[in-house]
Design an enzyme around this catalytic site. Structure first.
Site, short mmCIF file in Angstrom:
data_model
loop_
_atom_site.label_atom_id
_atom_site.label_comp_id
_atom_site.label_asym_id
_atom_site.label_seq_id
_atom_site.Cartn_x
_atom_site.Cartn_y
_atom_site.Cartn_z
N ARG A 192 0.83 -1.21 0.00
CA ARG A 192 0.00 0.00 0.00
C ARG A 192 0.87 1.26 0.00
NH1 ARG A 192 -1.06 4.92 1.51
NH2 ARG A 192 -0.36 4.38 3.61
N ASP A 193 1.47 1.58 1.14
CA ASP A 193 2.26 2.81 1.24
C ASP A 193 3.36 2.84 0.18
OD1 ASP A 193 3.09 5.25 2.38
OD2 ASP A 193 4.51 4.24 3.69
N HIS A 219 7.23 4.55 12.12
CA HIS A 219 7.21 4.55 10.66
C HIS A 219 8.22 5.60 10.21
CE1 HIS A 219 4.94 4.09 6.72
NE2 HIS A 219 5.58 5.22 6.51
N HIS A 274 10.90 7.18 7.48
CA HIS A 274 11.34 7.26 6.09
C HIS A 274 12.84 7.52 6.05
CE1 HIS A 274 7.41 7.94 3.65
NE2 HIS A 274 7.29 6.95 4.51
N CYS A 308 9.38 9.63 -1.66
CA CYS A 308 8.87 10.71 -0.83
C CYS A 308 8.02 11.62 -1.71
CB CYS A 308 10.02 11.49 -0.21
SG CYS A 308 9.45 12.85 0.81
N ASN A 321 10.18 5.20 2.19
CA ASN A 321 10.18 4.16 3.22
C ASN A 321 11.55 3.50 3.40
OD1 ASN A 321 7.36 4.03 4.05
ND2 ASN A 321 6.99 3.50 1.90
ZN ZN Z 1 5.73 5.60 4.45
#
Ligand code: ZN
Length: 299
Positions: free
Chosen positions: A13-14, A205, A207, A238, A247
């Site tokens: 997803r992300d 989470h 990055h 990003c 990520n």
């Molecule tokens: Zn993310």
């Protein structure tokens, strides 16, 4: 250091949402099957937000219809409102994730709502998810910095976390959405939020936009966090810096944790193989390093 660290895999997803490639539903399901083969038990699989706003994630229902249903494997999906959570429940997700942004400007642009309004929306999402027997977690996006307002005041994040804790989430996720955090800031924010939310588990989470994600994960572990999001290969750029990394790569995190003595339940060699597969499907390289170098060399 020993103990178990749980990894929530967010590439389907992300990761894919921010990737230039446009994978089919079958390719997304194949990715999820590979992740499970590598030992993943928590996977962010889909999004039930406006398909007008995010056309690439319009196939949430089809993904959830296609994924294998295995005891011990939990699928989460993103929802921003009641309609989204109803779709997620109908698609039989195991966990619904909401988002509150720790910046008024970013919140208006991303959620079309103030921080206070999005906390209320989240509360309704969490209630609906739990009423259907689902887990419900909430992400505080831009916990360290915002592309529109710059540095985010930790006191604001702690205050948001306290309000969210009162709604009874299963986890609260501190997200460094634009990858600006450093270990000292992570340590102090985790400490402040932990005191405010008491027993609710925190998830990180981070990055890797500025190459600080692994350092931030170690700082968060030292401060007591035991659950982290990561993305195979580091997929997911990003959105506010188009050429930048987003990520942190799952296999980079797993190499680090295993060498530190932590257990993740994940198979590093299979993750590295899956990264190669994913690069082929995406038709471009991914930013993680361990998939290029391999695991610890065996003489
Ligand atoms: Zn993310």
């Amino acid at each position: 250091m020993v103990g178990h660290i749980q990894i929530v895999e967010v590439s389907p997803r992300d990761g894919l949402q921010a990737d230039p490639a446009d994978l089919t539903t079958d390719q997304k399901v194949a990715l999820i099957e590979r992740l499970i083969a590598g030992g993943h038990t928590r996977i962010e699989a889909a999004s039930f937000v406006s398909s007008k706003a995010v056309p690439k994630m319009a196939d949430g229902d089809a993904i959830m219809a296609g994924v294998p249903r295995i005891d011990g494997v939990s699928y989460s999906a993103l929802a921003f409102n009641r309609r989204g959570v109803e779709r997620a429940i109908a698609a039989e997700v195991d966990e619904v994730t909401g988002v509150v942004v720790a910046s008024e400007t970013f919140s208006q642009r991303n959620q079309n709502a103030s921080i206070a309004e999005s906390i209320e929306r989240w509360a309704a999402i969490g209630d609906a998810a739990r009423a259907a027997g689902k887990k419900a977690s909430v992400t505080i996006a831009a916990s360290f910095g915002c592309p529109f307002e710059g540095r985010v005041d930790p006191a604001l994040v702690v205050d948001i976390a306290r309000q969210l804790a009162a709604t009874g989430p299963d986890e609260i996720v501190l997200a460094d959405t634009i990858g600006v955090a450093v270990p000292s800031r992570v340590a102090s924010l985790v400490e402040g939020v932990s005191q405010a939310v008491d027993v609710i588990p925190l998830r990180g989470h981070f990055h890797n936009t500025r190459n600080t994600a692994l350092a931030n994960i170690v700082a968060a572990i030292d401060a007591g966090v035991r659950i982290f999001d990561s993305s195979l290969g580091g997929v997911g750029g990003c959105p506010f810096a188009p050429r930048a990394t987003g990520n942190v790569a799952t296999e980079d995190v797993v190499y680090l944790l295993h060498e530190m003595g932590f257990d993740t339940g994940l198979d590093l060699d299979l993750l590295i193989q899956s990264t190669a597969w994913l690069e082929y499907e995406l038709q471009h390289p991914t930013p993680g390093l361990v998939a290029k170098a391999g695991g610890f060399p065996t003489p």
